[in-house]
Design a protein around this motif. Structure first.
Motif, PDB file in Angstrom:
ATOM      1  N   GLU A  69      10.964  24.710  59.127  1.00 35.71           N
ATOM      2  CA  GLU A  69      11.310  23.329  59.446  1.00 35.71           C
ATOM      3  C   GLU A  69      10.158  22.396  59.094  1.00 35.71           C
ATOM      4  OE1 GLU A  69      13.904  21.775  60.242  1.00 35.71           O
ATOM      5  OE2 GLU A  69      15.274  23.456  60.609  1.00 35.71           O
ATOM      6  N   LEU A  70      10.487  21.111  58.944  1.00 40.02           N
ATOM      7  CA  LEU A  70       9.503  20.134  58.508  1.00 40.02           C
ATOM      8  C   LEU A  70       9.381  18.993  59.509  1.00 40.02           C
ATOM      9  CD1 LEU A  70      10.643  19.873  54.768  1.00 40.02           C
ATOM     10  CD2 LEU A  70       8.755  21.249  55.668  1.00 40.02           C
ATOM     11  N   ASN A  71       8.215  18.385  59.504  1.00 33.37           N
ATOM     12  CA  ASN A  71       7.947  17.115  60.159  1.00 33.37           C
ATOM     13  C   ASN A  71       8.227  17.134  61.660  1.00 33.37           C
ATOM     14  OD1 ASN A  71       6.850  14.573  59.707  1.00 33.37           O
ATOM     15  ND2 ASN A  71       8.852  13.587  59.738  1.00 33.37           N
ATOM     16  N   THR A  72       9.028  16.214  62.194  1.00 33.52           N
ATOM     17  CA  THR A  72       9.163  16.050  63.640  1.00 33.52           C
ATOM     18  C   THR A  72       9.861  17.230  64.302  1.00 33.52           C
ATOM     19  OG1 THR A  72      11.268  14.842  63.412  1.00 33.52           O
ATOM     20  CG2 THR A  72       9.244  13.546  63.376  1.00 33.52           C
ATOM     21  N   LEU A  73      10.864  17.808  63.672  1.00 31.96           N
ATOM     22  CA  LEU A  73      11.541  18.971  64.243  1.00 31.96           C
ATOM     23  C   LEU A  73      10.602  20.172  64.270  1.00 31.96           C
ATOM     24  CD1 LEU A  73      14.035  20.189  65.468  1.00 31.96           C
ATOM     25  CD2 LEU A  73      14.931  20.641  63.176  1.00 31.96           C
ATOM     26  N   LYS A  74       9.742  20.262  63.268  1.00 29.71           N
ATOM     27  CA  LYS A  74       8.759  21.338  63.256  1.00 29.71           C
ATOM     28  C   LYS A  74       7.803  21.197  64.442  1.00 29.71           C
ATOM     29  CE  LYS A  74       4.891  23.239  60.606  1.00 29.71           C
ATOM     30  NZ  LYS A  74       5.216  24.615  60.987  1.00 29.71           N
ATOM     31  N   ARG A  75       7.377  19.951  64.712  1.00 25.17           N
ATOM     32  CA  ARG A  75       6.491  19.733  65.853  1.00 25.17           C
ATOM     33  C   ARG A  75       7.201  20.091  67.162  1.00 25.17           C
ATOM     34  NH1 ARG A  75       4.759  15.267  62.623  1.00 25.17           N
ATOM     35  NH2 ARG A  75       6.192  13.808  63.674  1.00 25.17           N
ATOM     36  N   SER A  76       8.481  19.762  67.270  1.00 19.94           N
ATOM     37  CA  SER A  76       9.250  20.126  68.470  1.00 19.94           C
ATOM     38  C   SER A  76       9.349  21.637  68.627  1.00 19.94           C
ATOM     39  CB  SER A  76      10.653  19.512  68.400  1.00 19.94           C
ATOM     40  OG  SER A  76      10.596  18.105  68.436  1.00 19.94           O
ATOM     41  N   LEU A  77       9.554  22.330  67.515  1.00 23.24           N
ATOM     42  CA  LEU A  77       9.624  23.796  67.572  1.00 23.24           C
ATOM     43  C   LEU A  77       8.273  24.398  67.959  1.00 23.24           C
ATOM     44  CD1 LEU A  77      11.889  24.532  64.483  1.00 23.24           C
ATOM     45  CD2 LEU A  77      12.408  25.082  66.864  1.00 23.24           C
ATOM     46  N   ASP A  78       7.186  23.793  67.491  1.00 30.42           N
ATOM     47  CA  ASP A  78       5.849  24.266  67.878  1.00 30.42           C
ATOM     48  C   ASP A  78       5.641  24.098  69.385  1.00 30.42           C
ATOM     49  OD1 ASP A  78       5.313  24.900  65.263  1.00 30.42           O
ATOM     50  OD2 ASP A  78       4.223  23.045  64.836  1.00 30.42           O
ATOM     51  N   VAL A  79       6.065  22.942  69.903  1.00 29.32           N
ATOM     52  CA  VAL A  79       5.974  22.720  71.352  1.00 29.32           C
ATOM     53  C   VAL A  79       6.857  23.721  72.091  1.00 29.32           C
ATOM     54  CG1 VAL A  79       6.465  21.085  73.213  1.00 29.32           C
ATOM     55  CG2 VAL A  79       5.400  20.283  71.093  1.00 29.32           C
ATOM     56  N   PHE A  80       8.038  23.948  71.566  1.00 32.69           N
ATOM     57  CA  PHE A  80       8.981  24.895  72.177  1.00 32.69           C
ATOM     58  C   PHE A  80       8.353  26.287  72.300  1.00 32.69           C
ATOM     59  CE2 PHE A  80      12.132  28.241  71.182  1.00 32.69           C
ATOM     60  CZ  PHE A  80      12.893  28.182  72.335  1.00 32.69           C
ATOM     61  N   LYS A  81       7.791  26.785  71.225  1.00 31.41           N
ATOM     62  CA  LYS A  81       7.210  28.131  71.250  1.00 31.41           C
ATOM     63  C   LYS A  81       5.985  28.189  72.154  1.00 31.41           C
ATOM     64  CE  LYS A  81       7.451  30.868  67.812  1.00 31.41           C
ATOM     65  NZ  LYS A  81       7.251  31.598  66.552  1.00 31.41           N
ATOM     66  N   GLN A  82       5.197  27.117  72.153  1.00 30.15           N
ATOM     67  CA  GLN A  82       4.020  27.098  73.013  1.00 30.15           C
ATOM     68  C   GLN A  82       4.416  27.095  74.482  1.00 30.15           C
ATOM     69  OE1 GLN A  82       0.667  27.335  72.269  1.00 30.15           O
ATOM     70  NE2 GLN A  82       0.604  27.560  74.496  1.00 30.15           N
ATOM     71  N   GLN A  83       5.437  26.335  74.822  1.00 30.24           N
ATOM     72  CA  GLN A  83       5.873  26.281  76.217  1.00 30.24           C
ATOM     73  C   GLN A  83       6.540  27.581  76.645  1.00 30.24           C
ATOM     74  OE1 GLN A  83       4.909  24.066  78.273  1.00 30.24           O
ATOM     75  NE2 GLN A  83       3.956  22.816  76.681  1.00 30.24           N
ATOM     76  N   ILE A  84       7.235  28.237  75.749  1.00 31.96           N
ATOM     77  CA  ILE A  84       7.787  29.560  76.072  1.00 31.96           C
ATOM     78  C   ILE A  84       6.655  30.539  76.341  1.00 31.96           C
ATOM     79  CG2 ILE A  84       9.089  31.525  75.153  1.00 31.96           C
ATOM     80  CD1 ILE A  84      10.809  29.165  76.054  1.00 31.96           C
ATOM     81  N   ASP A  85       5.599  30.438  75.556  1.00 31.55           N
ATOM     82  CA  ASP A  85       4.404  31.251  75.805  1.00 31.55           C
ATOM     83  C   ASP A  85       3.830  30.932  77.180  1.00 31.55           C
ATOM     84  OD1 ASP A  85       1.265  31.541  75.689  1.00 31.55           O
ATOM     85  OD2 ASP A  85       2.043  32.910  74.156  1.00 31.55           O
TER      86      ASP A  85
END
Length: 335
Positions: free
Chosen positions: A69-85
């Protein structure tokens, strides 16, 4: 205000019976077992929480999830994975907390067991002493009653044979009566002494039984209170974990609110664009027309003439030779 008290409701009319005491001890043992079961429950829950937390961490780190994924959705996915961690880390921390609570329950249970043991040893000793003295008293009573019967029989023998036996035989009967009376007095004295000793032990046992009942009641109140609070704390810890997890999920929601479809589309276009002109239509081409026009037509280009060379001679044509013509420096062949 509680009305029912251990000291008022765990007695028996049988002096040697321990039915009331045994009922209390059985209840305390059941309570201790219940605490142990909750302690084991916390340990098992800790294992589950730790395993789940580790699996969440491995999932967030190792499992691809929208990695292109690119740009803003990619940043949301990064936050998603970090919060799951982070959620996984929270479950691991909860597992450690549950183990600590299980340890506290174990310490409380063992502390109560140690304090109970002192009272139980005292009660076991006094029960043993009471029962032993009761047995001695019953033996003294049996002996006393036997001496009473012996004395009665001796008296009856004297009265029955007063005019039927010789003087010597009467003396023997009176001697036996005197012996039975003496034995009766001794047995009566021994019996009364046993009764006195038993009563002293009984009073001591009554006091100790009441003290034990009060101690056990206090201990049971403490156990119920501690168990109740432990359950309450456990549920609060689970609720707190849910709240903390929801806070982490809220971070994901906030990042998703910042996700822009338009920005992601523009970002992709600018990053990967290949051109703005579409291909021209493919037209029909006639094969024969293509062959007829195959002879190339040269563009009129002036050929520079070297100054060192003389002008080209005008060709002469013969009867069998093709005709030549010269036009502006080009030679054309006519067939």
């Amino acid at each position: 205000m509680r009305e029912a008290r251990f000291r008022d409701h765990f007695w028996s009319t049988d002096l040697t019976s321990t039915v009331g005491y045994d009922s209390i001890i059985q209840h305390l043992n059941d309570g201790r077992k219940n605490c142990k079961e909750f302690e084991d429950f916390l340990k098992e829950r800790a294992i589950i929480e730790e395993k789940y937390g580790k699996e969440l961490i491995n999932l967030s780190k190792k499992k691809p999830c929208g990695q292109t994924e690119l740009n803003t959705l990619k940043r949301s996915l990064d936050v998603f994975k970090q919060q799951i961690d982070n959620v996984g880390q929270g479950h691991i921390q909860l597992a450690q907390t549950l183990r600590e609570e299980a340890k506290k329950m174990e310490e409380f249970r063992e502390k109560q067991k140690l304090h109970r043991k002192k009272i139980e040893l005292i009660m076991e000793a006094i029960h043993k002493n009471r029962n032993l003295q009761y047995k001695k008293t019953m033996e003294a009573k049996r002996l006393y009653e036997q001496r009473c019967r012996d004395k009665d029989e001796a008296e009856q023998a004297v009265h029955r044979n007063a005019n039927l036996v010789t003087q010597k035989q009467q003396e023997k009967l009176f001697l036996k009566l005197a012996q039975t009376k003496s034995a009766l007095e001794d047995s009566d004295r021994g019996y009364q002494q046993s009764i006195t000793a038993l009563e002293k032990i009984r009073e001591e046992w009554l006091k100790e039984h009441i003290k034990a009942c009060e101690f056990f009641e206090t201990q049971e109140c403490e156990r119920i209170s501690y168990f109740r609070n432990a359950l309450w704390l456990h549920v609060n810890q689970l609720s707190q974990g849910c709240v903390q997890n929801d806070e982490k999920y809220e971070e994901i929601r906030k990042s998703l609110e910042m996700c822009s479809i338009e920005k992601d589309i523009d970002f992709f276009v600018n990053l990967r664009k290949t051109g703005s002109s579409a291909p021209a239509p493919v037209v029909y081409e006639n094969y024969y027309n293509t062959q007829r026009n195959a002879t190339p037509v040269r563009s009129p280009v002036s050929v520079p003439i070297s100054r060192r060379r003389a002008p080209l001679p005008t060709p002469s044509s013969g009867p069998g030779d093709p005709d030549y013509a010269t036009i502006d420096g080009y030679s054309l062949i006519h067939h």
